[in-house]
Structures are given as structure tokens and as C-alpha cells.
Design an enzyme around this catalytic site. Sequence first.
Site, PDB file in Angstrom:
ATOM      1  N   ASP A 248      35.369  13.995  75.653  1.00 49.74           N
ATOM      2  CA  ASP A 248      34.496  14.389  74.548  1.00 49.74           C
ATOM      3  C   ASP A 248      35.190  14.322  73.203  1.00 49.74           C
ATOM      4  O   ASP A 248      36.408  14.312  73.151  1.00 49.74           O
ATOM      5  CB  ASP A 248      34.147  15.861  74.738  1.00 49.74           C
ATOM      6  N   LYS A 270      29.817  13.046  71.599  1.00 51.06           N
ATOM      7  CA  LYS A 270      28.538  13.072  70.905  1.00 51.06           C
ATOM      8  C   LYS A 270      28.712  13.782  69.576  1.00 51.06           C
ATOM      9  O   LYS A 270      29.538  14.659  69.442  1.00 51.06           O
ATOM     10  CB  LYS A 270      27.514  13.887  71.711  1.00 51.06           C
ATOM     11  N   ILE A 306      30.107  26.526  79.546  1.00 51.18           N
ATOM     12  CA  ILE A 306      29.594  27.251  78.374  1.00 51.18           C
ATOM     13  C   ILE A 306      29.203  26.207  77.332  1.00 51.18           C
ATOM     14  O   ILE A 306      30.061  25.517  76.774  1.00 51.18           O
ATOM     15  CB  ILE A 306      30.640  28.235  77.820  1.00 51.18           C
ATOM     16  N   MET A 383      28.215  25.862  67.561  1.00 54.63           N
ATOM     17  CA  MET A 383      27.428  24.801  66.919  1.00 54.63           C
ATOM     18  C   MET A 383      26.528  25.372  65.834  1.00 54.63           C
ATOM     19  O   MET A 383      25.387  24.951  65.678  1.00 54.63           O
ATOM     20  CB  MET A 383      26.563  24.066  67.957  1.00 54.63           C
TER      21      MET A 383
HETATM   22  N1  SAH Z   1      32.177  24.072  76.114  1.00 57.69           N
HETATM   23  C1  SAH Z   1      32.679  24.430  74.806  1.00 57.69           C
HETATM   24  C2  SAH Z   1      31.586  24.486  73.771  1.00 57.69           C
HETATM   25  C3  SAH Z   1      30.932  23.190  73.517  1.00 57.69           C
HETATM   26  S1  SAH Z   1      29.732  23.306  72.247  1.00 57.69           S
HETATM   27  C4  SAH Z   1      33.436  25.742  74.904  1.00 57.69           C
HETATM   28  O1  SAH Z   1      33.374  26.421  75.913  1.00 57.69           O
HETATM   29  O2  SAH Z   1      34.123  26.062  73.934  1.00 57.69           O
HETATM   30  C5  SAH Z   1      30.634  22.775  70.867  1.00 57.69           C
HETATM   31  C6  SAH Z   1      30.891  23.930  69.908  1.00 57.69           C
HETATM   32  O3  SAH Z   1      31.954  24.728  70.358  1.00 57.69           O
HETATM   33  C7  SAH Z   1      31.308  23.504  68.539  1.00 57.69           C
HETATM   34  O4  SAH Z   1      30.190  23.144  67.747  1.00 57.69           O
HETATM   35  C8  SAH Z   1      31.950  24.757  68.020  1.00 57.69           C
HETATM   36  O5  SAH Z   1      30.991  25.704  67.642  1.00 57.69           O
HETATM   37  C9  SAH Z   1      32.629  25.297  69.257  1.00 57.69           C
HETATM   38  N2  SAH Z   1      34.037  24.914  69.313  1.00 57.69           N
HETATM   39  C10 SAH Z   1      34.654  24.196  70.243  1.00 57.69           C
HETATM   40  N3  SAH Z   1      35.976  24.067  69.971  1.00 57.69           N
HETATM   41  C11 SAH Z   1      36.184  24.733  68.830  1.00 57.69           C
HETATM   42  C12 SAH Z   1      37.332  24.982  68.024  1.00 57.69           C
HETATM   43  N4  SAH Z   1      38.526  24.498  68.350  1.00 57.69           N
HETATM   44  N5  SAH Z   1      37.184  25.723  66.908  1.00 57.69           N
HETATM   45  C13 SAH Z   1      35.988  26.221  66.556  1.00 57.69           C
HETATM   46  N6  SAH Z   1      34.876  26.018  67.272  1.00 57.69           N
HETATM   47  C14 SAH Z   1      34.957  25.288  68.404  1.00 57.69           C
END
Ligand code: SAH
Length: 464
Positions: A248, A270, A306, A383
Site C-alpha cells: 500500500d 490507493k 482496522i 482519513m
Molecule cells: N489499517 C490502518 C488504517 C488505514 S486507513 C491502521 O490500522 O492504521 C488510512 C488512515 O490511517 C490514514 O488516512 C490516516 O488517517 C491513518 N494513518 C495511517 N498511518 C498513519 C500515520 N503514520 N500517521 C498518521 N495517520 C496514519
Amino acid sequence: MDYLPLFFDLKKKPCLIVGGGTIATRKARLLHKAQAKIDVVAPDIDKELLEIVNDSGGEYFCDTYASQYLSSKVLVISATDINSVNEAVARDCHARHLPVNVVDNPAICSVIMPAIIDRDPIIIGVTSGGEAPVLARRVRTQLESMIPGRYGELGRIASEFRSLVKSTFASEDERRRFWEAVLNGDIAEKILAGESDQAKVLIQKKIDAKECDSGGEVYLVGAGPGDPDLLTFKALRLMQKAEVVLYDRLVSPPILDMVRRDAERIYVGKKRDKHAVPQQQINQMLVDFALEGKRVLRLKGGDPFIFGRGGEEIDLLAENNIPFQVVPGITAASGCASYSGIPLTHRDHSQSVRFITGHLKAGETDYPWPEFVNDQQTLVFYMGLARLPIICQKLIEHGKDENTPAALIEKGTLPNQRVHIANLKDLPEYIADKDIHAPTLLIIGSVVSLHKRLHWYKKHSADD
Ligand code: SAH
């Protein structure tokens, strides 16, 4: 090479330990694991050591050392804190060509004890020959973390089937392929996950079908929020096993570097509303690669379950009977909270935490706002950047205090993490000129005020 590593069969063999203190006890534990018969000579003896001696079938001699105690021994360890005694033991043993180890004095040893990684029947010994013991221990620690705890079980099961495999597969090449398929594939993973009985059934099936090559499988792995140190051991192990990787946008380059060098890497990332590769196509790619017999890694940011669409990806795998496993990762909320000094819950501030997506499917336009305004909870929006002004506004409209602290964490856990903190009312304006870059996470609740106390985060902070 100053030493030749050999492994000593000590089962029921008489060994002598000179000394009865803590270090002697530590050595005795090792000899006991190797099932030696342990005699100890020392004026005093620790309780645990005495128990080990008795349990091993040996004898304790309450005496000072004398060379008569060496008779009929196969190995001697001198663990006293009196140099002259240690030296006498070493001298007497050398005269008899009897292997002797003197604790902390390699110069007068004929054998030295390595640092041991025990995954019986796999045993690894590491030594620096006394030149750099701290380094040797470090190597041991690294190996301990790389080699899963249940490797021993893997070894025992392999040994159980060894002769059957030998009689089933005539050529050495077939046997090698068979074991590689077992050890690299889902059968070994089952054993490492504690499901040995199921694994044995699968091995038997494979033997009955005379099948020596491997089938494909999929690992759905959470890579955490960005800092490679936040990967799990299991994630790392599977990353180094897979032949194809679908990853990703959120998987950081240093993490991707840890994937097996020769693996084929496919970007399926994406952007919001711009699906680089449609989800259904990703699901199908996983199936197709696995059906080709490949070990496929689906590497996702954070935790796959998640807001990761992990559930959708495994649906199709299950339908096609493709073995898969899901490895949890540290989700962005945990990573960003820790790295910015904001506890997600706190007895005085918040008794629950809610993970909310700021990116709703088309057609679903609203949230249950009244449920979000309770002060005793922490809200975490994933997001949420594009809808941040609306989120803040709606919360206030529904009764949330406009002074509630809120933090926007940008590139959480990465070296360029920034933390922007304001209250609910001011946050949209506060960040307007900050040139914010994705990914960002929004944390709302009074726990955010605690970040000031946990100041170590400041090196990452943009706001003071
Ligand atoms: N599966 C992932 C979430 C995917 S949705 C998890 O468990 O973290 C994608 C969103 O995750 C992003 O838009 C942001 O809001 C958050 N995100 C993921 N990595 C991040 C990071 N390093 N810093 C801040 N937000 C993050």
C-alpha cells in the site's frame, strides 16, 4: 578459528562442578538440561544447586577441592571466586586431558561455554572466544528474536516424519523439495502458531498424495504506522519468506526494504477516491498468485483489520480454499498516540476510545453525532483530513465543548512526524497554513492536554 564448536552428549555422564554459589548454579542448570549427572564439591552450596545435584543423580561433597574428585569425570567446570582454586582445577584437568571450563577465565580453559539459543532439538551456540562477550550476547539476543519460540516443535515433528518421508520419496531431490515445502509453507506456520495436530494431519496428507512441492498461500500482514521498529517478529518473518508482495501507499520505504530482496514488488496503493488498483482486482491478484503456488504477502499500513479492508481480501481467499494468515499490526491510533505523548485512555479523562473513519462510503453522509459528544471518551478519526472542518463543526453543534483539545498528527511515528494541537473550535484555522501532508490522524478529547506532561515527544512537535 581459535575454537572448534562441538556439541557434547552428556546424558547420564558424570560431570563435576567446583563451587556452590550462583555462578555454579547457573552452569548446573545448563548441565542439567543436557541430562548430565552432576557432582559438586564446595564448602557451601546454594539450595537450588543442591536440588539440581540430587535431581540429576549426582552427589554433593561438602569439602574443599581436591584432585580425587576428578576421577571418572568427563567434564569439569570450575566456578569458584578463588583464583588459586580455579587454577589448581585447571592444572589438574589439563594433566589428565580432561575437558575443563573455568568461569570467566578463558585463558586456562580447554573448553568454553557459548551463549546458547535453545530450540531443542535445534541448539545454537554463539561465542567470541572470550574476546567480546557482550557482542556474543547481542548476537544471541538477535537470534532469539529471529527464531520463533516453537522452532523446537518444528524440529520434533520433522524428526517424527523423517523415516516415513524417506521411504515415500525415493530421490534426495524430492525429499529436499518436500521438506522445503513443509518448512516454508502453511504447515510450518501452523506449527509455529501452536496447531501441531492439524499440521501433522496435513503432513500425512502430503505424504499420502506423494506431493513434494508447495502450494501457494497468502499472508495479510499489518506493517504498523511507519516506524520499522514497530513491526512484529511475525510480520518480519513472513516478509522475508514471501515471493510476491502487494503493498500500500502507507507502507514506508524502510519497511519495504525489509522484504526479501528477490521478491516481486507490486504497488497497489490507493489515494482517496482514486483507486490505483480496484479492491476487487487486488483480491483476485492474491488468489491468482497463490494458485500459481506463490507465497504472497499483502502488506498493509497499520493493522489489516482496522480500516484496512482486510476482511474483504480474505473473503475471496477463503472461497478459493487458499491458506492464509492475518498478522496484526500496530494501528495508527496506537502509534500516533504513543509517539506524540497522548494516552488514548486515562482514568481521569477518558474511559473509552472510538476509532472512526472520516471517509464514508458514497451515500452514507452522516455519523451518529450525539454518541460522539460524551466527554469521557477519546475520538480518533482516521482519513479525516478532508472533512476535518466539518467534523469539528458538527461536534460543536451537537454539544461538544468547543474548548475540547484536539491533535492532528501528521506522518505519525515517522522521523518527520508533526503534532498540531489546538481546541476543537480553532483547529481548522490553526492548521490551514501548515502545509499538512498525509497521512494524518485526528485525536479529540481531554487526553490530548496530557501531551504537555509527556514532553519527550517535543522533538517531533511542530507547535512549540
Ligand atoms: N489499517 C490502518 C488504517 C488505514 S486507513 C491502521 O490500522 O492504521 C488510512 C488512515 O490511517 C490514514 O488516512 C490516516 O488517517 C491513518 N494513518 C495511517 N498511518 C498513519 C500515520 N503514520 N500517521 C498518521 N495517520 C496514519
